[in-house]
Every structure is written in C-alpha cells, then in structure tokens.
Design a protein around this motif. Structure first.
Motif, mmCIF file in Angstrom:
data_model
loop_
_atom_site.group_PDB
_atom_site.id
_atom_site.type_symbol
_atom_site.label_atom_id
_atom_site.label_comp_id
_atom_site.label_asym_id
_atom_site.label_seq_id
_atom_site.Cartn_x
_atom_site.Cartn_y
_atom_site.Cartn_z
ATOM 1 N N TRP A 148 -2.304 -4.685 -3.666
ATOM 2 C CA TRP A 148 -2.170 -3.285 -3.800
ATOM 3 C C TRP A 148 -3.719 -2.803 -3.415
ATOM 4 O O TRP A 148 -4.627 -2.491 -4.314
ATOM 5 C CB TRP A 148 -1.980 -2.810 -5.307
ATOM 6 C CG TRP A 148 -0.377 -3.381 -5.671
ATOM 7 C CD1 TRP A 148 0.617 -2.534 -5.555
ATOM 8 C CD2 TRP A 148 -0.178 -4.574 -6.369
ATOM 9 N NE1 TRP A 148 1.603 -3.477 -6.033
ATOM 10 C CE2 TRP A 148 1.209 -4.555 -6.519
ATOM 11 C CE3 TRP A 148 -0.987 -5.855 -6.800
ATOM 12 C CZ2 TRP A 148 1.656 -5.640 -7.360
ATOM 13 C CZ3 TRP A 148 -0.331 -6.716 -7.498
ATOM 14 C CH2 TRP A 148 1.079 -6.804 -7.804
ATOM 15 N N LEU A 165 7.905 0.081 -1.366
ATOM 16 C CA LEU A 165 7.245 -0.124 -2.220
ATOM 17 C C LEU A 165 7.922 -1.383 -3.246
ATOM 18 O O LEU A 165 8.654 -0.634 -4.074
ATOM 19 C CB LEU A 165 6.355 0.889 -3.068
ATOM 20 C CG LEU A 165 5.359 1.746 -2.303
ATOM 21 C CD1 LEU A 165 4.988 2.852 -3.241
ATOM 22 C CD2 LEU A 165 4.223 0.674 -1.758
ATOM 23 N N THR A 225 0.776 -1.289 0.068
ATOM 24 C CA THR A 225 0.071 0.174 -0.029
ATOM 25 C C THR A 225 0.851 1.308 0.074
ATOM 26 O O THR A 225 1.948 1.105 0.470
ATOM 27 C CB THR A 225 -1.114 -0.065 1.313
ATOM 28 O OG1 THR A 225 -1.915 1.044 1.000
ATOM 29 C CG2 THR A 225 -0.235 0.269 2.498
ATOM 30 N N GLU A 226 0.475 2.175 -0.829
ATOM 31 C CA GLU A 226 1.189 3.649 -0.599
ATOM 32 C C GLU A 226 1.175 4.309 0.560
ATOM 33 O O GLU A 226 0.137 4.257 1.161
ATOM 34 C CB GLU A 226 0.671 4.236 -1.996
ATOM 35 C CG GLU A 226 0.862 3.530 -3.311
ATOM 36 C CD GLU A 226 -0.265 2.702 -3.674
ATOM 37 O OE1 GLU A 226 -0.305 1.928 -4.595
ATOM 38 O OE2 GLU A 226 -1.425 2.722 -2.933
ATOM 39 N N SER A 256 -4.818 1.169 -4.153
ATOM 40 C CA SER A 256 -4.180 1.662 -5.194
ATOM 41 C C SER A 256 -5.230 2.144 -6.333
ATOM 42 O O SER A 256 -5.068 3.274 -6.984
ATOM 43 C CB SER A 256 -2.930 0.878 -5.877
ATOM 44 O OG SER A 256 -2.164 0.362 -5.009
#
Length: 303
Positions: free
Chosen positions: A242, A226, A219-220, A245
């Motif tokens: 993800w 990442l 996950t950002e 995203s």
C-alpha cells in the motif's frame, strides 16, 4: 535505542526465508522513519518505500526528478529505524545499465532488503498515470542483468517491475505483461512487480506465467481494484504493498486539522484524533535512552 539491532544482512536473509514460504507478506508504505517504526509496531511483515512518496516528500511530482542520492539517503533513514526488511522503489535505476549497477550497490550499502527496477523509458512517470511508455525488451533485460550482476549480497532482492500492461488494452496488454515478466525472470529477476493489473484474474494469469515471487500494488485511485490481502493470497501473490496510503491518510488528516484551525482557532476537538505524546515517546523509546544516559531523559510522561 537509536537504530535497528538486526543487521541489513540478517534482514535480507530472514526476508528471503519468509518469502520462500509462499505466504503473502504485507508491506505498507512508510513516508518517514517514524512511520516505519509504527508499521513494525503494528506487526506488519515489512516496509515499502515508494518513489512517489519520496518525490512528494520533496514537493515534486513522480516523473523521474529525484536522484539516486536523494532516494538512497532517505531510504537509509527509513530502513535503519526498523527491524523489518525494507524494499525501495528504484525507478528505472537512475540511468542505463552501469547506473543501474551503481544503484544496486548504493542501496545495498544503505541497508535495504531489496529494490525494484522498472521497464519505463527515462524519465519515468507514476505507474498509474496514462501515457506511459516502456523500453524495448533488450533494454529492460540489460537493466535487470546489470542489477543482478552488481549485487554483492545474494539475498538482496532484485525485483523487476513491468509497466507494459498499460500500453495495450484487454488480453493483448496482459499477454505483453506475462511475456515481459518471463523475459525478466530469465534475465535474473528474483521477483516480479506487474504494475497496473486490473483484475484478480490478471494477477492469477501472471502467477501461472512465472515461478518467482509476485508483488501486488494496492494503491488507491489507480488502475487496479483494491483487493483484500486474502483475495491476493488466494491467487498466489507473495507481497502486497500500500505504497502511498499512509501518506494520503496523514495529509488528509493534516488538511482537516488546518481547516479546523482556520475555522475555530484551536484544535481542542481534534485531540482524540492525535497520537498522544505518551504514545509518541513510547514509539521513540525514550525509556531506553533514559537507561543509557539519565542526562538525556530523566522524566516520566503522564497519560
């Protein structure tokens, strides 16, 4: 046409077969049923249904406000639109062990291929926020045992998520995470989701600690770097998600389009960024409806 042709039981069986190969399976997060179908169209291995996304879809923060009914209902809508297996975030199981048992059977009935139950206290919070607290080992074990005992389809994947890594810095946090993972596997977990791992070396340490499939959360804007799918495969991960995203990208694009409307009064310059109507109709399989009943669809879409 309508829903997936593969039954939930077959999705679970096929998912387990793929998982047993040891390869890395890629599960982007779907933010609605249509995006799940697009994930399938783009040849991914499965669909992930994030609790944070389901909360955001309702305009709520990810702090344990959603209910089992809301999560199961939306997860069913997503899972039934794709031939791919779908894994759903079941938070802490929406209560204590008896609630966890009911959660698993409800998610089975909703057509999911698996779910993960975490070891945070109730109410939980987003896994990459600071200040998380986890339950004691006995409580975490009871949740997973209840989940494993409740399922009726042996192929339904019971995944245990542990957030304990974030409760201590450095090697101490990693040691707590590997110890907790071992206990959860002994309690009946089919797979482990170690949340907020910080480095590839930490993922590798978790791989060395347990002999069950492992999930990596990319996950950002969170605690983990990442990493690429190949990097994660190289250290023995079996699933990568993800989770938010696609929602982030969609909301970012929507925000920019709204800014353009405010500034220019039209979206002519954004046409190249839009999904074409023809592509949408193809994804929705209008043609199959046409063959089924020409009174439903009896026209062609020009590109």
């Amino acid at each position: 046409m309508l829903y997936a042709q593969t039954t939930p039981a077959d999705k679970r069986r096929l998912f387990r077969e793929r998982l047993s190969t040891g390869e890395l399976l890629r599960f982007p997060g779907a933010f609605n049923p249509l995006s799940a179908r697009l994930i399938e169209r783009k040849s991914f291995d499965g669909v992930y249904i994030s609790g944070a996304v389901l909360s955001a879809d309702l305009g709520l923060p990810d702090i344990g406000l959603t209910t089992l009914t809301e999560v199961a209902g939306r997860a069913q809508q997503i899972a039934r639109m794709t031939e791919l297996p779908a894994i759903v975030d079941a938070d802490t199981g929406f209560g204590e062990p008896m609630n966890v048992a009911r959660t698993i059977q409800t998610l089975e009935d909703a057509g999911l291929a698996g779910a993960h139950i975490e070891d945070q206290i109730n109410p939980k919070r987003c896994g990459h926020l600071d200040g998380k607290a986890v339950v004691d080992e006995s409580t975490a074990i009871k949740r997973i045992r209840a989940a494993a005992d409740a399922r009726r389809d042996a192929n339904f994947l019971i995944m245990a998520r542990t957030d304990i890594r974030a409760t201590a810095d450095g090697p101490a946090g990693l040691a707590l995470a590997t110890d907790r993972a071992k206990a959860l596997v002994d309690a009946g977990a089919d797979a482990i989701f170690p949340e907020a791992m910080r480095t590839l070396e930490e993922f590798a340490a978790m791989r060395a600690a347990v002999d069950v499939p492992l999930l990596a959360n990319m996950t950002e804007f969170g605690k983990s770097e990442l990493f690429t799918a190949q990097q994660l495969a190289d250290v023995g991960m079996n699933i990568v998600i993800w989770p938010v995203s696609m929602l982030r990208i969609a909301m970012g694009a929507t925000g920019r389009a709204l800014d353009t409307l405010n500034e220019e009064g039209h979206l002519t310059g954004k046409l190249d960024e839009m999904q074409h109507r023809a592509d949408l109709y193809d994804l929705l399989d209008y043609e199959a409806y046409n063959h089924f009943d020409t009174s439903v669809f009896n026209f062609n879409v020009e590109r």
